[in-house]
Structure formats: structure tokens, C-alpha cells
Write an enzyme that holds these catalytic residues in place. Structure first.
Site, PDB file in Angstrom:
ATOM      1  N   LYS A  43       0.845  -1.200   0.000  1.00  0.00           N
ATOM      2  CA  LYS A  43       0.000   0.000   0.000  1.00  0.00           C
ATOM      3  C   LYS A  43       0.884   1.255   0.000  1.00  0.00           C
ATOM      4  O   LYS A  43       1.949   1.250  -0.601  1.00  0.00           O
ATOM      5  CB  LYS A  43      -0.968  -0.024   1.182  1.00  0.00           C
ATOM      6  N   GLU A  59      -9.699  -0.609  -1.895  1.00  0.00           N
ATOM      7  CA  GLU A  59      -9.384   0.795  -1.602  1.00  0.00           C
ATOM      8  C   GLU A  59      -9.456   1.643  -2.870  1.00  0.00           C
ATOM      9  O   GLU A  59      -9.782   2.832  -2.819  1.00  0.00           O
ATOM     10  CB  GLU A  59      -8.008   0.878  -0.917  1.00  0.00           C
ATOM     11  N   GLU A  62     -11.177 -10.739  -1.443  1.00  0.00           N
ATOM     12  CA  GLU A  62     -10.866  -9.956  -0.247  1.00  0.00           C
ATOM     13  C   GLU A  62     -12.153  -9.343   0.299  1.00  0.00           C
ATOM     14  O   GLU A  62     -12.580  -8.267  -0.173  1.00  0.00           O
ATOM     15  CB  GLU A  62      -9.899  -8.826  -0.596  1.00  0.00           C
ATOM     16  N   GLY A  71      -1.667  -7.572   3.252  1.00  0.00           N
ATOM     17  CA  GLY A  71      -1.382  -6.153   3.421  1.00  0.00           C
ATOM     18  C   GLY A  71      -0.429  -5.933   4.595  1.00  0.00           C
ATOM     19  O   GLY A  71       0.779  -6.067   4.489  1.00  0.00           O
ATOM     20  N   GLY A  72      -0.993  -5.624   5.757  1.00  0.00           N
ATOM     21  CA  GLY A  72      -0.200  -5.242   6.927  1.00  0.00           C
ATOM     22  C   GLY A  72       0.924  -6.212   7.254  1.00  0.00           C
ATOM     23  O   GLY A  72       2.057  -5.794   7.535  1.00  0.00           O
TER      24      GLY A  72
HETATM   25  C1  PEP Z   1      -4.890  -5.876   1.361  1.00  0.00           C
HETATM   26  O1  PEP Z   1      -4.475  -4.745   1.400  1.00  0.00           O
HETATM   27  O2  PEP Z   1      -5.131  -6.381   0.278  1.00  0.00           O
HETATM   28  C2  PEP Z   1      -5.079  -6.595   2.605  1.00  0.00           C
HETATM   29  C3  PEP Z   1      -5.594  -7.787   2.561  1.00  0.00           C
HETATM   30  O3  PEP Z   1      -4.694  -5.957   3.776  1.00  0.00           O
HETATM   31  P1  PEP Z   1      -4.554  -6.626   5.235  1.00  0.00           P
HETATM   32  O4  PEP Z   1      -3.808  -7.917   5.066  1.00  0.00           O
HETATM   33  O5  PEP Z   1      -3.830  -5.637   6.045  1.00  0.00           O
HETATM   34  O6  PEP Z   1      -5.932  -6.891   5.717  1.00  0.00           O
END
Ligand code: PEP
Length: 249
Positions: A11, A95, A165, A230-231
Site C-alpha cells: 500500500k 481501496e 478480499e 497487506g499489513g
Molecule cells: C490488502 O491490502 O489487500 C489486505 C488484505 O490488507 P490486510 O492484510 O492488512 O488486511
């Protein structure tokens, strides 16, 4: 048998020294038999391409323009991503859909632009909590996938990676249970099959608060072919553990 794929979506995070430390931490722990990809912000793509050399890590971008080039300030064409060493690109992340108003048609055009340039698009789909609570999760996600099949056609669609997702699970720490995710993955695969796509070869990733602690149980599901992270992709140990869980599944 589909090869597992783990994709880190950085991100809008990172910086030159953080990127170097992160890739340094991952280097040497990328397992055999799994595709591993990181998607840094645009300004760092060239740097990260150099960093991942010999590390067994592929490079992806987080978005692209549906257009080939020209007077489109702020946009980045698929050919440019290819030029700096990308092989992958995320398309239609929630997003982007929510904060930038990307609709199914635009997402489909971006997927087509990626494929035309020789990139592998990772098409992100997923329902909101309201849609899930309203019993519409399968219908919403099926429509998101169908919009892309309509534009691409059956043969091209078989080259796309799909990332399921659920919006309510992204960045919230609230993961779909493996069973909830499997229901949606099986639904996506069945929808592709019914449409005429060679669905058995399509990799369907799960994304939404995947961590080292929950990755193995998700990867144990028959239709979960990896993760979009993501994180947890911003911490080398955690990301490496998720990749190891994919290799062990
Ligand atoms: C993402 O950004 O696609 C995501 C799944 O983020 P996170 O793993 O932080 O939920």
C-alpha cells in the site's frame, strides 16, 4: 495442482531504507514451490526490482491505467510497469474501488490493459459487511468477476489471478474463517467454470488480515491458492512465515 502464490501489498508504505531492510529480511527465507511477489508504491518499483534480484521474489504494482499512454496526468501505463521490471499488477483493490470510485467496467478495462502488455493481473473482488449481512456476498462477488469475464473473454480470463478480499476483513484484524473463505472461493471457481473458463487452473487468493497465525488454516482449504497480504507483508518475519505456510500446505 495450482502453485501457491503469496503477494505482499505494501500500500502507501515504505521508503528506500525500509524497503531495503524488508527485502533483506525476506531474502533467504523464500521457500521453493511458492510464487512470492511484493507490490511497493510506484516510486519504489525500480529500487525494489534491484533489491529482489536473486531473492526469488517477483515484482508487482498496485494499480495501472487502462490507457496506453499520453496526456493522463498522474497515471501509469502497463508498458511502463513492464519497463521497470514488473510482472504482476493488482487491479480493483477495494481501496481503489471505494476511495477512487473504480467500478466493475473500469476494473475490467484495467485487467485487459495489463494482459495486453504481458503483465499478470491480480483481480481483487469482495463484498462489504452490509452486502454480506444482507445475504448478497456471492451475488456481489460473482458480478465483479463476471464483469471482467465479459470484457476479456474466456481464454484471457484463465490467465488472471483472482483475489477474494472481503472488504470487512481488510486491515481490520477480522479474518474470514477458512470455511467462510472456502465457500466464496468455491463459488468464484464454479462461476468461472459455468461461464466456460478453464477454472481449475485459475489461482484464487484470499486477502483480509492474513497473518502468520491464520495462514496455514486458510491454505489448507482446497480452493485457496495463496494470499494477498497487506499489513503483515510489511514485517519480514511475518511475511516469511506466511510464505512458509504456503509451501507447507
Ligand atoms: C490488502 O491490502 O489487500 C489486505 C488484505 O490488507 P490486510 O492484510 O492488512 O488486511
Amino acid at each position: 495442482m495450482r502453485k501457491k502464490l503469496v503477494v505482499g501489498n505494501w500500500k502507501m508504505n515504505g521508503g528506500q531504507s525500509q524497503n531495503a531492510a524488508l527485502i533483506d529480511g525476506v531474502r533467504g527465507s523464500v521457500p521453493e514451490g511458492v510464487d512470492v511477489v511484493v507490490c511497493p508504491p510506484y516510486p519504489y518499483l525500480a529500487q525494489v526490482k534491484t533489491l529482489v534480484a536473486g531473492a526469488g521474489v517477483g515484482l508487482g504494482a498496485q494499480d495501472l491505467s487502462p490507457r496506453k499512454g499520453g496526456a493522463f496526468t498522474g497515471d501509469v501505463a502497463a508498458s511502463m510497469l513492464l519497463d521497470v521490471g514488473c510482472e504482476w499488477v493488482l487491479v480493483g483493490h477495494s481501496e481503489r474501488r471505494t476511495l477512487h470510485g473504480e467500478d466493475n467496467r473500469l476494473v475490467a478495462e484495467k485487467v485487459a490493459a495489463a494482459l495486453d502488455a504481458g503483465l499478470t493481473p491480480i483481480l481483487c473482488v469482495g463484498e462489504t459487511l452490509d452486502e454480506r449481512d444482507g445475504g448478497r456476498a456471492e451475488a456481489v462477488v460473482s458480478a465483479q468477476v463476471a464483469a471482467v469475464v465479459d470484457v476479456l473473454g474466456l481464454v484471457a480470463m484463465a490467465k488472471v489471478v483472482v483475489a477474494y478480499e472481503p472488504v470487512w476483513a481488510i486491515g481490520t484484524g477480522r479474518t474470514a474463517t477458512p470455511e467462510q473463505a472456502e465457500v466464496m472461493h468455491a463459488c468464484i471457481r464454479e462461476g468461472l467454470r459455468v461461464a466456460g473458463v478453464a477454472a481449475d487452473g485459475v489461482r484464487i487468493l484470499y486477502g483480509g488480515s492474513v497473518t502468520a497465525a491464520n495462514a496455514a488454516s486458510l491454505f489448507a482449504m482446497p480452493d485457496i491458492d495463496g494470499a494477498l497480504v497487506g499489513g503483515a507483508s510489511l514485517v519480514a518475519d511475518g511475511f516469511s512465515s506466511i510464505c512458509a505456510a504456503a509451501a507447507a500446505s
